[in-house]
Design a protein around this motif. Structure first.
Motif, PDB file in Angstrom:
ATOM      1  N   PHE A   1       0.792  -1.202  -0.096  1.00  0.00           N
ATOM      2  CA  PHE A   1       0.099  -0.053   0.037  1.00  0.00           C
ATOM      3  C   PHE A   1       0.958   1.427   0.117  1.00  0.00           C
ATOM      4  N   LYS A   2       1.939   1.286   0.634  1.00  0.00           N
ATOM      5  CA  LYS A   2       2.872   2.385   0.650  1.00  0.00           C
ATOM      6  C   LYS A   2       3.329   2.835  -0.489  1.00  0.00           C
ATOM      7  N   ASP A   3       3.677   1.669  -1.629  1.00  0.00           N
ATOM      8  CA  ASP A   3       4.031   1.931  -3.111  1.00  0.00           C
ATOM      9  C   ASP A   3       2.953   2.624  -3.565  1.00  0.00           C
ATOM     10  N   ILE A   4       1.919   2.618  -3.471  1.00  0.00           N
ATOM     11  CA  ILE A   4       0.624   3.057  -4.043  1.00  0.00           C
ATOM     12  C   ILE A   4       0.532   4.469  -3.626  1.00  0.00           C
ATOM     13  N   ALA A   5       0.771   4.719  -2.346  1.00  0.00           N
ATOM     14  CA  ALA A   5       0.845   5.742  -1.730  1.00  0.00           C
ATOM     15  C   ALA A   5       1.659   6.829  -2.168  1.00  0.00           C
ATOM     16  N   ARG A   6       2.938   6.339  -2.067  1.00  0.00           N
ATOM     17  CA  ARG A   6       4.083   7.106  -2.892  1.00  0.00           C
ATOM     18  C   ARG A   6       3.746   7.624  -4.325  1.00  0.00           C
ATOM     19  N   GLU A   7       3.430   6.562  -5.117  1.00  0.00           N
ATOM     20  CA  GLU A   7       3.349   6.807  -6.613  1.00  0.00           C
ATOM     21  C   GLU A   7       2.189   7.555  -7.079  1.00  0.00           C
ATOM     22  N   ILE A   8       1.184   7.590  -6.152  1.00  0.00           N
ATOM     23  CA  ILE A   8       0.130   8.506  -6.737  1.00  0.00           C
ATOM     24  C   ILE A   8      -0.273   9.782  -5.565  1.00  0.00           C
ATOM     25  N   GLN A   9       0.793   9.766  -4.729  1.00  0.00           N
ATOM     26  CA  GLN A   9       0.728  11.106  -3.750  1.00  0.00           C
ATOM     27  C   GLN A   9      -0.532  10.944  -2.906  1.00  0.00           C
ATOM     28  N   LEU A  10      -0.726  10.096  -2.453  1.00  0.00           N
ATOM     29  CA  LEU A  10      -1.713   9.907  -1.280  1.00  0.00           C
ATOM     30  C   LEU A  10      -1.016   9.455  -0.076  1.00  0.00           C
ATOM     31  N   SER A  11      -1.669   9.615   1.162  1.00  0.00           N
ATOM     32  CA  SER A  11      -1.205   9.189   2.381  1.00  0.00           C
ATOM     33  C   SER A  11      -1.380   7.673   2.501  1.00  0.00           C
ATOM     34  N   ASN A  12      -0.916   7.110   3.239  1.00  0.00           N
ATOM     35  CA  ASN A  12      -0.968   5.464   3.339  1.00  0.00           C
ATOM     36  C   ASN A  12      -2.322   5.278   4.026  1.00  0.00           C
ATOM     37  N   SER A  13      -2.704   5.964   4.914  1.00  0.00           N
ATOM     38  CA  SER A  13      -4.193   6.094   5.350  1.00  0.00           C
ATOM     39  C   SER A  13      -5.241   6.123   4.501  1.00  0.00           C
ATOM     40  N   GLU A  14      -5.099   7.087   3.617  1.00  0.00           N
ATOM     41  CA  GLU A  14      -5.806   7.437   2.376  1.00  0.00           C
ATOM     42  C   GLU A  14      -5.860   6.172   1.609  1.00  0.00           C
ATOM     43  N   VAL A  15      -4.928   5.393   1.235  1.00  0.00           N
ATOM     44  CA  VAL A  15      -4.853   4.485   0.333  1.00  0.00           C
ATOM     45  C   VAL A  15      -5.604   3.209   0.942  1.00  0.00           C
ATOM     46  N   SER A  16      -5.390   2.992   2.295  1.00  0.00           N
ATOM     47  CA  SER A  16      -6.119   1.955   3.067  1.00  0.00           C
ATOM     48  C   SER A  16      -7.538   2.274   3.196  1.00  0.00           C
ATOM     49  N   GLU A  17      -7.988   3.428   3.267  1.00  0.00           N
ATOM     50  CA  GLU A  17      -9.350   3.743   3.295  1.00  0.00           C
ATOM     51  C   GLU A  17     -10.023   3.572   2.059  1.00  0.00           C
ATOM     52  N   SER A  18      -9.227   4.026   1.197  1.00  0.00           N
ATOM     53  CA  SER A  18      -9.828   3.425  -0.530  1.00  0.00           C
ATOM     54  C   SER A  18      -9.919   1.974  -0.633  1.00  0.00           C
ATOM     55  N   VAL A  19      -8.816   1.467  -0.419  1.00  0.00           N
ATOM     56  CA  VAL A  19      -9.079   0.023  -0.455  1.00  0.00           C
ATOM     57  C   VAL A  19     -10.314  -0.483   0.131  1.00  0.00           C
ATOM     58  N   TYR A  20     -10.401   0.052   1.217  1.00  0.00           N
ATOM     59  CA  TYR A  20     -11.575  -0.632   2.118  1.00  0.00           C
ATOM     60  C   TYR A  20     -12.861  -0.106   1.274  1.00  0.00           C
ATOM     61  N   ARG A  21     -12.987   1.131   1.139  1.00  0.00           N
ATOM     62  CA  ARG A  21     -14.407   1.304   0.323  1.00  0.00           C
ATOM     63  C   ARG A  21     -14.535   0.507  -0.806  1.00  0.00           C
ATOM     64  N   SER A  22     -13.554   0.390  -1.709  1.00  0.00           N
ATOM     65  CA  SER A  22     -13.654  -0.419  -2.750  1.00  0.00           C
ATOM     66  C   SER A  22     -14.036  -1.790  -2.479  1.00  0.00           C
TER      67      SER A  22
END
Length: 173
Positions: A28-49
């Motif tokens: 998840f940290k790779d996604i966060a870094r590459e699309i410039q979101l925070s780790n928590s935003e990526v985690s919440e996004s994955v959860y919603r999806s």
């Protein structure tokens, strides 16, 4: 289980980024870094999806059939876009490399900013970090540009766009 309060534009980007990682190990940290979101935003996004049935319960695989169905039939209504003023930016939608020979446009569609500097009608990206993220990831760029073609295109233009988007979504390149 938290209540699902709807999808957000960055959720689409996170899922497409997961697809662009196909065949490679990622966190998840790779996604966060590459699309410039925070780790928590990526985690919440994955959860919603995941709650929406667009990501499998293992949180590592996108349900590609369902995502494609959402992109083709729902995206333009949930995240509509109207091409805007003349600006310089990165080609998107029907002006991207995968589609530019399929359609004749008076003016290219572009995401404002970015390093490409093509003059065209501005199309607001799904999320403000899209142009920078796409400069680093050609596959993500293709997926998001095709997604924009669905957002701005008319129904008569949809078939070749959907075919290319399906091909890109299912390829493991």
């Amino acid at each position: 289980m938290k209540e699902h309060k709807g999808m957000r534009p960055q959720d689409v980007i996170v899922m497409l980024k997961m697809i662009s990682f196909s065949g490679r190990d990622w966190y998840f940290k790779d996604i966060a870094r590459e699309i410039q979101l925070s780790n928590s935003e990526v985690s919440e996004s994955v959860y919603r999806s995941m709650q929406a049935g667009l990501i499998e319960k293992n949180k590592r695989e996108v349900a590609r059939d369902r995502l494609l169905e959402f992109l083709v039939y729902g995206l333009r209504y949930v995240y509509p876009v109207e091409p805007g003023r003349l600006t310089r930016g990165m080609p998107t939608a029907h002006s991207c490399e995968l589609l530019k020979d399929e359609f004749v446009l008076d003016l290219p569609y572009v995401w404002p900013g970015g390093s490409a500097g093509v003059k065209g009608a501005s199309v607001n990206p799904l999320y403000h970090t899209v142009p920078r993220a796409c400069e680093q990831d050609p596959r993500l760029y293709n997926l998001l540009a095709l997604t924009d073609a669905i957002r701005v295109g008319n129904p008569q233009e949809k078939k070749p766009v959907v075919e290319k988007l399906a091909s890109e979504t299912y390829s493991n390149a």
